[in-house]
Design an enzyme around this catalytic site. Structure first.
Site, short mmCIF file in Angstrom:
data_model
loop_
_atom_site.label_atom_id
_atom_site.label_comp_id
_atom_site.label_asym_id
_atom_site.label_seq_id
_atom_site.Cartn_x
_atom_site.Cartn_y
_atom_site.Cartn_z
N GLU A 1 -2.87 10.77 -3.74
CA GLU A 1 -2.53 9.38 -4.05
C GLU A 1 -3.57 8.83 -5.01
OE1 GLU A 1 -0.99 5.17 -2.34
OE2 GLU A 1 -1.64 6.66 -0.88
N CYS B 1 1.19 4.56 -0.57
CA CYS B 1 1.59 3.17 -0.75
C CYS B 1 1.92 2.82 -2.19
CB CYS B 1 0.50 2.26 -0.22
SG CYS B 1 0.32 2.32 1.58
N ASN C 1 8.09 5.83 1.98
CA ASN C 1 6.76 6.19 2.44
C ASN C 1 6.55 5.76 3.89
OD1 ASN C 1 3.97 6.99 2.34
ND2 ASN C 1 3.45 4.85 2.07
N GLU C 2 6.00 4.59 4.12
CA GLU C 2 5.72 4.12 5.48
C GLU C 2 6.63 2.95 5.86
OE1 GLU C 2 1.58 3.25 5.80
OE2 GLU C 2 1.00 5.34 6.10
#
Length: 660
Positions: free
Chosen positions: A48, A239, A373-374
């Site tokens: 990331e 993120c 993603n989350e």
């Protein structure tokens, strides 16, 4: 009297030996019960762009804001003399450039100076390629690398003249060889002629990059990744895939094609943590999806790109207006389909042709894709469903990775797993940044998972010490212990990647991290070596390993021991991993049961990772303070009797030979 003392000593020694023998932990490896296949993707890497991981890090560009596209256009630059910012440049998505003009007096000067990322690191004897797009007739510039803090007579330690003579935009290059090592140099450009000159995309790269690719990746950082022997490479986040808002999500289509025309994107990590605030942290997309695929191929890792599902970061956006409505997801779904075509498509397809034009006509052989993603709540499966349907229809062989949200347990985790099963995703991405107590308690986490449902991708994890949220040996030891449970359950766990990967010592927002670096050097942490030991010793199949007929997963009565065993059919090796998380020596008797009469265990090796100081880790100043150490070990038939030191991770390896 002397004889009496000698006899007492002998009796005490004998009693001590007997007690020692009685207290030895008897572990049994069933060599004749070869179990689940360990996936080639089992251990890998997650990248990331956090902590200056790409720009200022792995992407070897040394110039900050090279196209003057930061919101504050001269951020990273100092200007002097007659310098004007223009916005009608040759690259549609990067329209800004600078115009250098006559300063108005023969003893005045016009030019620009760049500070780089916390300075520009150069090494004595190394070469650096300066390039620039320029326009001007019969003009000259002088390009210099300068010592920004010099007390000497001359700030510039290397300089070269460059002739610019073109009415149209043209790229020019010159190579500078540094006579000194300087981690904090600057680049300075003087206009040395009397006319007017335009400059755009001012760039400086080491000539010596990973695989020798022109204007490519920083060699020591890419080599560190390669040396883990990764099976999977997940990118570009995290993120940043979601973005703080939809405008700042990571858009793969903007990251391909000529680098000069890849637009700037705001990196959410420059403002997420105001106590670690870096307002000059942006994404140039110079390291884009083509470069990620290329690096995956270099490392022999399966690429795993992750794309936005149309939900911006839910931590930062409560309003429904911040997300794409399910009925409006068409372009996002098409982005996913087009990415698969870009990676695998024939050169006669639109996106396959672009890949070929960029220098890779062969397919990247993409097998996996992550969507979201989350994310959490009912919004996520509602958004994911049309992606799954479209990808299954167009590319039925592609495996889809869904998510269980940002937590390793709790309401959202319990809600999302059944939803992922309903959608029949292939893998579910679990994240857990957790304290020592969690890692000690979760050694048997996957023992009772559903074997018929989606497989597990432990996509982001790291042990965060209580009051010690930094890299230290004890955290790495507990990660190693936890990973024995991943390995033992390789039938359900198919991928695992530590996170985050990189951190600049002067520009980090999050820690701990696997690899730290400054402008000239890098250091591999204890957590790195744990990942490397697993990556190099993953084997091909799980073997049952028990102690008192139970899995060795740090359970009550197991004295802080964790263990797993594998068989490597290619090298004919048995590999046993043991983590002693206790603070005392643990005697161990390891039996390799089920061997045939003519089988023999030879070439014994013991690889140990340990530290007397649990809070210690490797540093830039002492990068080899804690590294794996290998010694020879012998075995008596099929039983290994050893003592495992306190707070130690150890591997035992034996080659099986057969006497006919």
């Amino acid at each position: 009297m002397k004889l009496h003392r000698t006899l007492l000593t002998a009796l005490a020694f004998t009693a001590g030996m007997a007690l020692h023998a009685q207290s030895a932990h008897n572990m049994v490896v069933q060599t004749n019960k070869v179990g689940a296949e360990i996936q080639p993707t089992m251990y890998g890497l997650f990248f990331e762009d956090i902590n200056y991981g790409a720009d200022g890090g792995l992407y070897a560009e040394l110039i900050k804001n090279r196209s003057f596209e930061f919101p504050q256009n001269f951020m990273g630059w100092a200007t002097f003399g007659n310098v004007k910012l223009m916005n009608d440049g040759p690259f549609e998505r990067n329209p800004h450039y600078v115009r250098l003009g006559n300063p108005g007096h023969g003893h005045k000067h016009t030019g620009i100076e760049n500070e780089g990322f916390f300075g520009i690191g150069v090494k004595e004897g190394a070469e650096y390629r300066f390039s620039v797009w320029a326009r001007g007739e019969n003009q000259k510039i002088r390009v210099e690398l300068i010592d920004n803090d010099t007390m000497g007579e001359n700030q510039a330690f290397v300089s070269k003249e460059m002739d610019i003579n073109s009415k149209e935009w043209k790229q020019y290059e010159v190579v500078l060889k540094s006579p000194v090592t300087d981690p904090k140099a600057h680049l300075r450009i003087f206009l040395t002629s009397k006319g007017t000159l335009d400059l755009e995309h001012v760039s400086l790269f080491p000539v010596d990059t990973w695989k020798g690719r022109k204007n490519g990746l920083r060699k020591d950082l890419a080599q560190a990744l390669y040396d883990t022997k990764p099976g999977v490479f997940r990118f570009p986040g995290g993120c940043i895939v979601e973005g703080t808002d939809l405008e700042t999500r990571y858009d793969w289509k903007k990251t391909v094609g000529p680098v000069e025309n890849r637009p700037l994107n705001e990196n959410r990590w420059h403002y997420t943590f105001p106590y670690r605030f870096f307002p000059d942290y942006f994404q140039t997309y110079g390291m884009g999806f083509f470069e990620f695929f290329e690096l995956s191929e270099d490392m022999g890792a399966e690429p795993l790109p992750v794309l936005s599902c149309g939900l911006s970061c839910q931590f930062q956006n409560d309003s429904e207006d911040a997300h794409v409505k399910v009925c409006d997801l068409g372009s996002y779904i098409q982005d996913a389909l087009d990415l698969i075509e870009f990676a695998n498509g024939d050169v006669n397809t639109k996106w396959g042709k672009l890949r070929a034009d960029m220098g890779h006509p062969a397919s990247f052989n993409l097998k996996f894709i992550g969507i979201g993603n989350e994310q959490w709540g009912p919004e996520y499966p509602e958004h994911l469903k049309p992606f799954v349907e479209a990808i299954r229809k167009a590319y039925p062989d592609i495996k889809i990775v869904g998510s269980s949200g940002p937590n390793s347990e709790g309401d959202q985790f319990e809600y999302l797993w059944p939803e992922m099963k309903k959608l029949k995703v292939d893998l579910v991405d679990e994240h857990f940044y957790r304290p020592e107590s969690w890692f000690l308690a979760e050694g048997n986490r996957y023992d009772n998972y559903d074997r018929k449902g989606p497989k597990v991708f432990a996509g982001e994890y790291a042990c965060h010490g209580k009051g010690k949220k930094w890299n230290h040996f004890n955290a790495a030891l507990l990660e190693a212990a936890f990973m024995t449970g991943l390995e033992r359950n390789a039938d359900v766990v198919h991928m695992a990647t530590y996170a985050p990967l990189f951190a600049h010592v002067e520009g980090w927002q999050w820690r701990p991290d696997m690899i730290w670096f400054d402008n000239l050097n890098s250091v591999r942490t204890c957590s790195y070596y744990v990942q490397q030991l697993y990556g190099h010793n993953k084997g091909t199949n799980v073997l049952p390993l028990t102690m008192d007929k139970r899995a060795v997963s740090g359970q009550e009565g197991q004295d802080g021991l964790f263990a797993s065993a594998v068989w490597d059919k290619d090298t004919k090796e048995y590999i046993v991993k043991v983590a002693n998380t206790s603070d005392r020596v643990q005697p161990l008797s390891l039996t390799f049961a089920g061997l045939k009469k003519n089988d023999k265990l030879t070439e014994g090796k013991c690889i140990t990772l340990q530290s007397a100081d649990l809070d210690k880790d490797n540093t830039l100043e002492n990068p080899n303070a804690i590294v794996p150490k290998e010694t020879a070990v012998s075995i008596d038939g099929n039983v290994l009797n050893v003592e495992v030191a306190p707070k130690t991770f150890v591997l035992y390896k034996f080659t099986k030979t057969s006497n006919k």
